[in-house]
Scaffold this motif. Structure first.
Motif, PDB file in Angstrom:
ATOM      1  N   HIS A  89     -41.268  22.575  11.318  1.00 14.93           N
ATOM      2  CA  HIS A  89     -41.604  22.363  12.582  1.00 14.93           C
ATOM      3  C   HIS A  89     -40.346  22.003  13.344  1.00 14.93           C
ATOM      4  N   ASP A 100     -35.312  16.282  10.722  1.00 17.41           N
ATOM      5  CA  ASP A 100     -36.975  16.471  10.233  1.00 17.41           C
ATOM      6  C   ASP A 100     -37.671  17.879  10.854  1.00 17.41           C
ATOM      7  N   GLY A 101     -37.965  18.708   9.927  1.00 17.34           N
ATOM      8  CA  GLY A 101     -38.538  19.808  10.524  1.00 17.34           C
ATOM      9  C   GLY A 101     -37.612  20.973  10.937  1.00 17.34           C
ATOM     10  N   GLU A 134     -46.645  18.962  13.935  1.00 19.84           N
ATOM     11  CA  GLU A 134     -46.559  18.792  12.227  1.00 19.84           C
ATOM     12  C   GLU A 134     -46.854  17.462  12.577  1.00 19.84           C
ATOM     13  N   GLU A 135     -46.091  16.690  13.198  1.00 22.89           N
ATOM     14  CA  GLU A 135     -45.930  15.123  13.253  1.00 22.89           C
ATOM     15  C   GLU A 135     -47.524  14.566  13.291  1.00 22.89           C
ATOM     16  N   HIS A 196     -36.683  20.992   3.475  1.00 25.35           N
ATOM     17  CA  HIS A 196     -36.888  19.762   4.395  1.00 25.35           C
ATOM     18  C   HIS A 196     -36.061  18.704   3.737  1.00 25.35           C
ATOM     19  N   GLN A 199     -36.399  12.484   3.113  1.00 33.77           N
ATOM     20  CA  GLN A 199     -36.887  11.381   4.193  1.00 33.77           C
ATOM     21  C   GLN A 199     -36.990  10.139   3.271  1.00 33.77           C
ATOM     22  N   HIS A 366     -46.541  18.043   5.064  1.00 32.70           N
ATOM     23  CA  HIS A 366     -45.509  19.027   5.359  1.00 32.70           C
ATOM     24  C   HIS A 366     -46.386  20.274   5.730  1.00 32.70           C
TER      25      HIS A 366
HETATM   26 MN    MN Z   1     -41.173  16.918   8.897  1.00 32.43          MN
END
Ligand code: MN
Ligand code: GLV
Ligand code: MN
Length: 420
Positions: A89, A100-101, A134-135, A196, A199, A366
């Motif tokens: 994403h 992120d994504g 996605e978030e 990815h 995190q 995800h």
């Molecule tokens: Mn993500």
């Protein structure tokens, strides 16, 4: 036998930097420049247009589905076969970094660019994709685009979701020009891969080059509405109050205590990420609090226990503080295990490249967890610096870390794309 190829880490990193300039903002706490590309905002629209332009420049045939997911297709030698799909994403939380994504999407694009440069054909078509919202933090439900594309969430329900200002997903998709026409629910890839950032701190602390993702832990989100009574802050005796803000604070503390209690395993996580008080004024006891609860647990059974205990706590605190507490589930996904054969393939590609790796369970949700219901799926994780911090502008993975992860993605995609 597929050609041995390597991705161009400099080009990948430059693309990440360029996309990261869209929605850039300066963090008020640290002065660090981060990214705010909340789903279906103008910034998300601009990011989408840039990546779509790059898809087309790489020769991909672009289609957009009814929930705004964007797919770029590269034909295979046998174009009648189901494609191998690579994606992630590009929407972000309001306090994001640039990885992120985006690493998964631009990594997938880099795979295509490398194959193009080498004039390398694959037996199966490749599809690179980015999925809507996605978030989940604007409209309340995470993995929205991939959940709609894989029919977990009906399209009409997804369209009707509203943000805090009452704006709907459908209207906002239309506004940014990404309300596509392709039907959802038809695409059945041969396999799905996603690269990815981790995190979290584990890979970096162990000094590993990458992680082979075993699956995603259970996630449960709810929105609580706490109704009390507004009252004068100076004159109302404490015992007369029905303070919605106090009840929210007690619940937040209770969540913390639950995570520390050990009753839900060692890995339960909880956050009250949003607390909105009304009227939110210095001299008025709050009449209403609307807050979010994010629970995570690797075990479905322990998650169920935590949800039940939290519901009991809400009742107890409602009585104690003489407020009414109602709860609405906004997102809920079970523990999702990834395909063992795709995990083994990712591990084998890491070995081939001389990269150290370990299996790892994802703490974050995800898009891959949605596609795993439709086709064999797994993910590769890239370590992050600064304890792997994410949803923070300091989020950072080095060029080498990103290059290693996307090389694993490339190798695994090449193998899957040659399968019968
Ligand atoms: Mn993500
Ligand atoms: C997605 O970032 C999540 O909340 O796990
Ligand atoms: Mn995220």
């Amino acid at each position: 036998m597929a050609k041995t190829l390597n991705i161009d880490g400099k080009r990948l990193y430059a693309s990440l930097a360029e996309l990261g300039r869209i929605g850039a903002y300066t963090d008020e706490n640290t002065g660090i420049v981060g990214v705010n590309r909340l789903a279906l905002t103008a910034a998300d629209g601009a990011g989408r247009r840039l990546v779509t332009k790059w898809f087309r420049a790489a020769g991909l045939r672009v289609t957009i589905d009814k929930i705004g997911n964007v797919f770029g297709r590269r034909p295979g030698r046998d174009d009648s076969l189901a494609p191998v799909m690579l994606g992630s994403h590009i929407d972000s939380v309001p306090t994001a970094g640039r990885f992120d994504g985006c690493l998964g999407v631009l990594g997938a694009l880099e795979v295509v660019r490398v194959l193009n440069d080498a004039k390398a054909a694959t037996r199966r078509p490749l599809v690179v994709a980015f999925f809507t919202d996605e978030e989940g933090c604007r409209f309340g439900t995470d993995m929205l685009g991939s959940a709609a594309a894989t029919r977990r969430i009906p399209l009409e329900r997804a369209y009707a979701l509203k943000d805090r200002d009452g704006l709907t997903v459908k209207d906002e998709l239309r506004k940014i020009g990404f309300l596509g026409g392709e039907p959802v629910g038809r695409l059945r890839p041969h396999a799905y891969l996603e690269c990815h950032i981790e995190q979290g701190p584990l890979l970096r602390h162990k000094g590993l080059d990458c992680g082979v993702v075993m699956g995603v832990q259970a996630i449960s989100w709810q929105e609580l509405t706490i109704v009390g009574k507004s009252a004068h802050a100076g004159t109302t005796p404490m015992s007369f109050r029905r303070d919605a803000g106090l009840a929210a604070a007690r619940l937040d503390v209770a969540l913390r205590e639950m995570t520390l209690s050990g009753r839900y395993g060692r890995d339960m996580r909880a956050a009250m990420g949003a607390i909105n008080l009304r009227p939110n004024m210095v001299n008025v006891v709050p009449s209403r609090a609307v807050c979010t609860v994010d629970l995570r647990n690797p075990s479905d059974a322990l998650m169920a226990k935590a949800e039940a205990d939290f519901a009991r706590l809400c009742k107890k605190i409602a009585k104690q503080d003489r407020v009414a507490i109602s709860s609405r589930s906004t997102a809920k996904t079970p523990h999702v295990p990834f395909d063992a054969s795709v995990q083994a393939l990712i591990a084998a590609q890491a070995d081939r490249l001389g990269l150290s790796h370990e299996p790892i369970l994802s703490g974050a949700g995800h898009d891959a967890q949605e596609w795993s219901r439709v086709c064999k799926t797994a993910m590769v994780f890239v370590p992050g610096e600064y304890d792997g911090i994410s949803h923070n502008p300091r989020e950072f993975s080095t060029r080498k870390q990103c290059t290693d992860g996307v090389n694993v993605l490339l190798g695994a995609a090449q193998v899957l794309a040659e399968e019968a």
